[in-house]
Design an enzyme around this catalytic site. Structure first.
Site, PDB file in Angstrom:
ATOM      1  N   CYS A   2       2.571 -10.761  10.505  1.00  0.00           N
ATOM      2  CA  CYS A   2       2.674 -11.871  11.432  1.00  0.00           C
ATOM      3  C   CYS A   2       3.743 -12.837  10.917  1.00  0.00           C
ATOM      4  O   CYS A   2       3.885 -13.035   9.716  1.00  0.00           O
ATOM      5  CB  CYS A   2       1.393 -12.670  11.616  1.00  0.00           C
ATOM      6  SG  CYS A   2       0.048 -11.723  12.334  1.00  0.00           S
ATOM      7  N   ARG A  27       8.076  -8.763  10.965  1.00  0.00           N
ATOM      8  CA  ARG A  27       6.760  -9.056  10.399  1.00  0.00           C
ATOM      9  C   ARG A  27       5.619  -8.644  11.324  1.00  0.00           C
ATOM     10  O   ARG A  27       4.450  -8.653  10.922  1.00  0.00           O
ATOM     11  CB  ARG A  27       6.636 -10.552  10.090  1.00  0.00           C
ATOM     12  CG  ARG A  27       7.634 -11.055   9.076  1.00  0.00           C
ATOM     13  CD  ARG A  27       7.441 -12.526   8.838  1.00  0.00           C
ATOM     14  NE  ARG A  27       6.228 -12.773   8.087  1.00  0.00           N
ATOM     15  CZ  ARG A  27       6.168 -12.854   6.772  1.00  0.00           C
ATOM     16  NH1 ARG A  27       7.256 -12.729   6.059  1.00  0.00           N
ATOM     17  NH2 ARG A  27       5.036 -13.071   6.165  1.00  0.00           N
ATOM     18  N   TRP A  69       0.948  -9.128  14.221  1.00  0.00           N
ATOM     19  CA  TRP A  69       0.576  -7.786  13.770  1.00  0.00           C
ATOM     20  C   TRP A  69      -0.938  -7.838  13.691  1.00  0.00           C
ATOM     21  O   TRP A  69      -1.509  -8.538  12.853  1.00  0.00           O
ATOM     22  CB  TRP A  69       1.187  -7.498  12.391  1.00  0.00           C
ATOM     23  CG  TRP A  69       0.921  -6.102  11.925  1.00  0.00           C
ATOM     24  CD1 TRP A  69       1.646  -4.976  12.219  1.00  0.00           C
ATOM     25  CD2 TRP A  69      -0.148  -5.674  11.070  1.00  0.00           C
ATOM     26  NE1 TRP A  69       1.091  -3.887  11.606  1.00  0.00           N
ATOM     27  CE2 TRP A  69      -0.008  -4.282  10.891  1.00  0.00           C
ATOM     28  CE3 TRP A  69      -1.203  -6.317  10.432  1.00  0.00           C
ATOM     29  CZ2 TRP A  69      -0.886  -3.526  10.114  1.00  0.00           C
ATOM     30  CZ3 TRP A  69      -2.089  -5.564   9.663  1.00  0.00           C
ATOM     31  CH2 TRP A  69      -1.910  -4.182   9.503  1.00  0.00           C
ATOM     32  N   ASN A  95      -0.750 -16.869  10.108  1.00  0.00           N
ATOM     33  CA  ASN A  95      -0.475 -15.604   9.433  1.00  0.00           C
ATOM     34  C   ASN A  95      -1.455 -15.480   8.288  1.00  0.00           C
ATOM     35  O   ASN A  95      -1.533 -16.370   7.439  1.00  0.00           O
ATOM     36  CB  ASN A  95       0.973 -15.603   8.904  1.00  0.00           C
ATOM     37  CG  ASN A  95       1.214 -14.493   7.891  1.00  0.00           C
ATOM     38  OD1 ASN A  95       0.628 -13.424   7.982  1.00  0.00           O
ATOM     39  ND2 ASN A  95       2.073 -14.758   6.919  1.00  0.00           N
ATOM     40  N   GLY A  96      -2.232 -14.381   8.271  1.00  0.00           N
ATOM     41  CA  GLY A  96      -3.202 -14.177   7.198  1.00  0.00           C
ATOM     42  C   GLY A  96      -4.548 -13.791   7.766  1.00  0.00           C
ATOM     43  O   GLY A  96      -4.644 -13.333   8.911  1.00  0.00           O
ATOM     44  N   GLU A 456       9.197  10.012  -1.333  1.00  0.00           N
ATOM     45  CA  GLU A 456       9.824   8.995  -0.488  1.00  0.00           C
ATOM     46  C   GLU A 456      10.257   9.607   0.861  1.00  0.00           C
ATOM     47  O   GLU A 456      10.057   9.001   1.919  1.00  0.00           O
ATOM     48  CB  GLU A 456      11.022   8.377  -1.234  1.00  0.00           C
ATOM     49  CG  GLU A 456      11.856   7.397  -0.460  1.00  0.00           C
ATOM     50  CD  GLU A 456      11.072   6.250   0.168  1.00  0.00           C
ATOM     51  OE1 GLU A 456       9.921   5.997  -0.216  1.00  0.00           O
ATOM     52  OE2 GLU A 456      11.620   5.627   1.087  1.00  0.00           O
ATOM     53  N   LYS A 460       8.901   8.592   4.678  1.00  0.00           N
ATOM     54  CA  LYS A 460       9.789   8.275   5.802  1.00  0.00           C
ATOM     55  C   LYS A 460       9.444   9.145   7.014  1.00  0.00           C
ATOM     56  O   LYS A 460       9.419   8.668   8.145  1.00  0.00           O
ATOM     57  CB  LYS A 460      11.262   8.489   5.427  1.00  0.00           C
ATOM     58  CG  LYS A 460      11.802   7.444   4.486  1.00  0.00           C
ATOM     59  CD  LYS A 460      11.913   6.101   5.174  1.00  0.00           C
ATOM     60  CE  LYS A 460      12.161   4.963   4.216  1.00  0.00           C
ATOM     61  NZ  LYS A 460      11.053   4.593   3.333  1.00  0.00           N
ATOM     62  N   GLU A 463       6.251   7.676   8.590  1.00  0.00           N
ATOM     63  CA  GLU A 463       6.296   6.361   9.254  1.00  0.00           C
ATOM     64  C   GLU A 463       7.292   6.295  10.409  1.00  0.00           C
ATOM     65  O   GLU A 463       7.069   5.569  11.367  1.00  0.00           O
ATOM     66  CB  GLU A 463       6.520   5.222   8.254  1.00  0.00           C
ATOM     67  CG  GLU A 463       7.904   5.037   7.741  1.00  0.00           C
ATOM     68  CD  GLU A 463       8.058   3.831   6.812  1.00  0.00           C
ATOM     69  OE1 GLU A 463       7.528   2.763   7.120  1.00  0.00           O
ATOM     70  OE2 GLU A 463       8.729   3.975   5.773  1.00  0.00           O
ATOM     71  N   HIS A 479      -1.301  25.283  -7.279  1.00  0.00           N
ATOM     72  CA  HIS A 479      -2.662  24.816  -7.581  1.00  0.00           C
ATOM     73  C   HIS A 479      -3.433  24.453  -6.310  1.00  0.00           C
ATOM     74  O   HIS A 479      -4.457  23.789  -6.394  1.00  0.00           O
ATOM     75  CB  HIS A 479      -2.610  23.636  -8.555  1.00  0.00           C
ATOM     76  CG  HIS A 479      -2.018  24.008  -9.884  1.00  0.00           C
ATOM     77  ND1 HIS A 479      -2.649  24.850 -10.763  1.00  0.00           N
ATOM     78  CD2 HIS A 479      -0.834  23.693 -10.461  1.00  0.00           C
ATOM     79  CE1 HIS A 479      -1.888  25.032 -11.838  1.00  0.00           C
ATOM     80  NE2 HIS A 479      -0.776  24.334 -11.670  1.00  0.00           N
ATOM     81  N   LYS A 566       7.086  -4.930   8.372  1.00  0.00           N
ATOM     82  CA  LYS A 566       7.901  -4.829   7.158  1.00  0.00           C
ATOM     83  C   LYS A 566       7.313  -5.587   5.970  1.00  0.00           C
ATOM     84  O   LYS A 566       7.438  -5.162   4.838  1.00  0.00           O
ATOM     85  CB  LYS A 566       9.323  -5.330   7.445  1.00  0.00           C
ATOM     86  CG  LYS A 566      10.276  -4.921   6.345  1.00  0.00           C
ATOM     87  CD  LYS A 566      11.680  -4.799   6.822  1.00  0.00           C
ATOM     88  CE  LYS A 566      12.583  -4.285   5.733  1.00  0.00           C
ATOM     89  NZ  LYS A 566      12.391  -2.845   5.456  1.00  0.00           N
TER      90      LYS A 566
HETATM   91  C1  AGP Z   1       8.856   1.426   3.494  1.00  0.00           C
HETATM   92  O1  AGP Z   1       9.573   2.264   4.325  1.00  0.00           O
HETATM   93  C2  AGP Z   1       7.577   0.994   3.999  1.00  0.00           C
HETATM   94  N1  AGP Z   1       7.711   0.299   5.228  1.00  0.00           N
HETATM   95  C3  AGP Z   1       6.572   0.401   3.040  1.00  0.00           C
HETATM   96  O2  AGP Z   1       6.019   1.460   2.337  1.00  0.00           O
HETATM   97  C4  AGP Z   1       7.036  -0.667   2.020  1.00  0.00           C
HETATM   98  O3  AGP Z   1       7.872  -0.081   1.079  1.00  0.00           O
HETATM   99  C5  AGP Z   1       5.800  -1.290   1.334  1.00  0.00           C
HETATM  100  O4  AGP Z   1       5.030  -1.943   2.289  1.00  0.00           O
HETATM  101  C6  AGP Z   1       6.165  -2.229   0.218  1.00  0.00           C
HETATM  102  O5  AGP Z   1       6.890  -3.326   0.666  1.00  0.00           O
HETATM  103  P1  AGP Z   1       7.690  -4.277  -0.319  1.00  0.00           P
HETATM  104  O6  AGP Z   1       8.728  -3.453  -0.976  1.00  0.00           O
HETATM  105  O7  AGP Z   1       8.247  -5.338   0.563  1.00  0.00           O
HETATM  106  O8  AGP Z   1       6.707  -4.810  -1.311  1.00  0.00           O
END
Ligand code: AGP
Length: 571
Positions: A2, A27, A69, A95-96, A456, A460, A463, A479, A566
């Site tokens: 948010c 956000r 959010w 926000n929170g 990583e 990607k 998400e 395994h 984000k």
């Molecule tokens: C990254 O593609 C993601 N959106 C997410 O995993 C992100 O890296 C994670 O929330 C950590 O965020 P930060 O680096 O702002 O702490």
């Protein structure tokens, strides 16, 4: 999660707020809303989905805004902020999470609640308390009664004043000659001013008569000077690219160069200080979430090579595993510098006497401000929710840190090699994306420094392309996971030069009929001659390109994937 913004000044508030919301959109983008005060009271606009400039309130010089959010209450217009008091005098954005919202609600009398949110209780609390108290007293009362995390903006349409208060969630104040702003971060008002200060927990600000007063929970005035921040804002509209994600991937060679220059100039001292802290402490624990965690895995790999005993812990599980004490250095890694899980890990470690350092992207963020030493990754503003250029820069920073501790790493032509890799493989990624778009599962395997990259790329694919993906150590296949490999299952293998071990894992999946996709010096995707450290970057950008084009092929909202935001400011 948010984003909140508030403004009082000589400009047209709906326009200022709308522009701020556009910058804070990363956000949260489930719904949005704004409230302004006009002659007769509050003017409210709320919308589900995308921000629309034509839907703002009437002209005014004071107002608040919110990007949501969803946490408590589904995505709907009713649950969108601002929330309004029964008498229509106050509007609130939050926000929170108010953890004791039910208890607070029970203590209040005869209010009509229209939303399913925890946030609405705030505005009714202020309304009820101002029956006998001033607004400031009501805010102090709230700070003493509420549990949880919050950054709250409050508009009083009767007195035409703004208030903001916080605990646990970030809140910045922006000042220019013409007006005062508050926001979840400096982006909220960076289009108008670069003069700012940050509120600490249990503080509030009163914005009235062209100025502001900062106070603590006892009502005592706090003197804190504003500071000028340097922050080059990215274009919110990405013009020559279809999405921010591809623009950000293609900027990686440039952002890495920028970081390197800074580490040899204005960031030289902080890099050295970080290295010294690492070498002076008995225990070094990195902590991070998501993509930043994957970067920290690579960091630990490199530091171990340099003889430093380091480990990394996922921030949300930090308290369950760590044994921090006064001989421990905790290094937080975060793009936003606001991730709640990471902030909690920091607070917990501080409580045990540990020293805190950090590696962040957003300047002046909460994590940076809580650190003894902080080094910035200098990737500039990243707008796509998926971290790409910031991951590359985090890893580049770890390379420099490892080099600083004495290991010999040859990466001088890294930026050129990344550019060459993008150029040679973009077409191939577009082609393969047409095939991958209908797949349900994808496996990515790597060993050594390529293992965090495998994870990583998998993150990607999940998400952005909404495909179940697993990134794993090649040696672990046998395994268990090998049972899932059948005719046509896509397996992407990350194969640096002279790595016979991963080659045997590739053979294992090919023998089971996998659709084997090789990222290697000669393979389905080809990288130029490189060291294992350079290979991690080259494999990463290929994985990013593949994810981007697969998501695009599926017609997905690449920059704003569903259910995500984000900056993750909830636990
Ligand atoms: C990254 O593609 C993601 N959106 C997410 O995993 C992100 O890296 C994670 O929330 C950590 O965020 P930060 O680096 O702002 O702490």
């Amino acid at each position: 999660m948010c984003g909140i913004i508030g403004y009082k000044g000589t400009e047209n508030a709906p326009e200022v707020i709308f522009n701020g919301l556009k910058r804070l959109e990363y956000r949260g983008y489930d719904s949005w809303g704004m409230a302004t005060a006009n002659g007769s009271g509050l003017d409210i606009v709320k919308q589900e989905g995308e921000l629309e400039p034509s839907k703002t309130t009437e002209e005014s010089n004071i107002g608040i805004g919110h990007n949501r959010w969803a946490t408590h209450g589904k995505v709907s217009k009713t649950n969108a902020h601002p929330h309004v008091s029964c008498d229509n005098r106050f509007a609130v954005v939050h926000n929170g999470i108010i953890e004791n919202w039910k208890e607070l609600k029970e203590e209040l009398n005869g209010h009509e609640y229209v939303s399913g949110t925890d946030s609405e209780v705030i505005v009714h609390f202020i309304e009820e308390k101002t029956g006998t108290e001033t607004v400031e007293e009501a805010i102090r009362d709230f700070l003493n009664s509420a549990k949880g995390s919050f950054a709250v903006g409050l508009l009083d349409s009767k007195e035409k004043n703004l208030f903001a208060f916080k605990r646990g969630s970030p809140l910045a104040l922006g000042v220019d000659g013409e007006g005062i702003f508050f926001g979840s971060d400096i982006y909220a008002f960076s289009g108008y001013t670069n003069e700012s200060l940050f509120l600490e927990d249990n503080e509030y600000v009163v914005i009235e008569n062209g100025g502001f007063v900062l106070k603590d929970v006892s009502g005592k005035r706090i003197q804190r000077k504003t500071r000028k921040f340097e922050w080059k804002e990215e274009e919110i509209d990405q013009k020559e690219f279809d999405h921010h994600m591809i623009k950000e991937i293609k900027s990686i060679p440039r952002t890495i160069q920028k970081l390197r220059t800074s580490l040899h100039s204005e960031q030289r001292e902080s890099l050295k200080e970080l290295k010294n802290l690492i070498q002076e402490h008995e225990k070094v624990i990195f902590t991070a979430s998501g993509t930043s965690y994957h970067a920290s895995l690579l960091g630990v790999f490199l530091l171990q090579k340099a003889g430093v005993e380091a480990q990394t812990l996922i921030a949300s599980e930090f308290e369950n595993y760590e044994r921090a004490d006064e001989n421990t250095l905790v290094v937080a890694v975060s793009q936003s510098g606001e991730t709640k899980d990471v902030l909690d890990a920091i607070e917990h470690s501080k409580g045990k006497g540990a020293t805190i350092a950090s590696i962040v992207n957003v300047p002046h963020s909460s994590i940076e401000r809580k650190s003894t030493v902080s080094v910035r990754v200098k990737a500039g503003q990243e707008i796509c929710v998926a971290a790409t250029k910031t991951f590359a820069n985090q890893v580049a920073l770890f390379l420099e840190l490892a080099r600083e501790t004495g290991i010999d790493l040859k990466t001088s032509e890294l930026a050129e090699k990344i550019s060459e890799t993008i150029e040679k493989n973009e077409g191939k990624a577009k082609k393969l994306a047409k095939e991958l778009k209908d797949k349900k599962d994808i496996y990515i395997i790597g060993r050594g420094p390529a293992y965090p990259v495998a994870r990583e790329i998998a993150l990607k694919l999940k998400e952005i392309a909404y495909i179940h993906a697993e990134g794993m150590m090649g040696g672990e296949l046998k395994h268990g996971t090998l049972a899932l490999i059948e005719e046509g299952t896509p397996v992407i293998s990350l194969i640096p030069e002279n790595s016979s071990e991963i080659e045997s894992n590739v053979k294992e999946v090919e023998a089971r009929g996998a659709n084997s996709i090789r990222i290697a010096s000669s393979g389905d995707f080809e990288v130029p001659e490189c060291t294992p450290e350079e290979f991690t970057f080259l494999a990463t950008v290929i994985g990013f390109l593949l994810t981007y084009y697969t998501a695009k092929e599926k017609g997905l909202p690449v920059d704003k994937p569903r259910n995500l935001a984000k900056s993750v400011t909830v636990r």
